[in-house]
Design a protein around this motif. Structure first.
Motif, short mmCIF file in Angstrom:
data_model
loop_
_atom_site.label_atom_id
_atom_site.label_comp_id
_atom_site.label_asym_id
_atom_site.label_seq_id
_atom_site.Cartn_x
_atom_site.Cartn_y
_atom_site.Cartn_z
N ARG A 1 10.25 45.48 18.85
CA ARG A 1 8.92 44.97 19.20
C ARG A 1 9.01 43.75 20.12
O ARG A 1 8.27 43.65 21.09
CB ARG A 1 8.16 44.58 17.93
CG ARG A 1 7.65 45.75 17.16
CD ARG A 1 6.84 45.29 15.97
NE ARG A 1 6.46 46.42 15.17
CZ ARG A 1 6.22 46.36 13.89
NH1 ARG A 1 6.31 45.22 13.24
NH2 ARG A 1 5.88 47.44 13.22
N ASP B 1 7.59 43.52 28.90
CA ASP B 1 6.24 43.50 29.46
C ASP B 1 6.02 42.24 30.29
O ASP B 1 5.33 42.27 31.31
CB ASP B 1 5.20 43.61 28.35
CG ASP B 1 3.85 44.07 28.87
OD1 ASP B 1 3.81 44.91 29.79
OD2 ASP B 1 2.83 43.57 28.36
N GLU C 1 7.73 43.22 24.14
CA GLU C 1 6.96 42.07 24.64
C GLU C 1 7.70 41.37 25.77
O GLU C 1 7.08 40.99 26.78
CB GLU C 1 6.70 41.07 23.51
CG GLU C 1 5.74 41.55 22.47
CD GLU C 1 5.62 40.58 21.29
OE1 GLU C 1 5.94 39.38 21.47
OE2 GLU C 1 5.23 41.02 20.21
N ASN D 1 3.14 43.66 32.90
CA ASN D 1 1.83 43.18 32.46
C ASN D 1 1.02 42.55 33.60
O ASN D 1 -0.06 42.03 33.36
CB ASN D 1 1.96 42.19 31.29
CG ASN D 1 2.65 40.90 31.68
OD1 ASN D 1 3.05 40.70 32.82
ND2 ASN D 1 2.82 40.02 30.71
#
Length: 168
Positions: free
Chosen positions: A50, A57, A54, A138
């Motif tokens: 996870r 991104d 992040e 992102n």
């Protein structure tokens, strides 16, 4: 004469040592590993994956790779960690071999949503970003042009029908 020189040298040395002891305390610099970033302590493999998502991104490939390798050390068959690491280490054009088509980013699009829609796997978001030479997935903006290597049947399934409003 030799004794006088020795005494003078000792006096100078003592003066320098005394001066150094009166210098203000310098704050210590945070230790930086000469090998680069280290994995976050205490995370499970799932939490490492996870965190890696992040980090990827946001464009922090180096730290994401460290977390993914740590997850794989603990859990060698972690498929998500393997796929994400593959996107970091391999050429995105070798991973995404379908014929690319132009795509204009719409408001609300994300790389993971586009990867899910056109590649069939949301985790392929980083390969898709690298395929388009984006540093951080992102940072998509409406109107931006991308090339998306679409899997067979994806265009027909995702193309809006006449009169329908396109997905956000």
């Amino acid at each position: 004469m030799k004794t006088a020189v020795r005494i003078a040298m000792i006096a100078v040395a003592l003066g320098l040592a005394s001066a150094c002891s009166h210098l203000p305390e310098m704050p210590q610099m945070p230790s930086i590993s000469p090998r680069g970033p280290e994995a976050t302590p205490g995370l499970s493999p799932r939490d490492r994956v996870r965190l890696a998502v992040e980090l990827l991104d946001g464009g922090d490939e180096q730290r994401a790779e460290v977390e993914l390798r740590a997850a794989l050390e603990e859990q060698p068959n972690n498929g998500a960690a393997q796929r994400l690491l593959q996107q970091i280490t391999e050429d995105p054009r070798a991973l995404l071999t379908a014929t690319p088509r132009p795509y204009t980013v719409r408001q609300g699009d994300s790389m993971s949503a586009l990867a899910e829609r056109y590649l069939g796997d949301a985790l392929m978001f980083y390969a898709l970003a690298r395929y388009n030479d984006l540093e951080a997935p992102n940072q998509l903006s409406a109107g931006q042009r991308l090339m998306i290597p679409m899997r067979p049947g994806a265009m027909a399934a995702s193309a809006p029908s006449e009169g329908a409003t396109p997905p956000a």
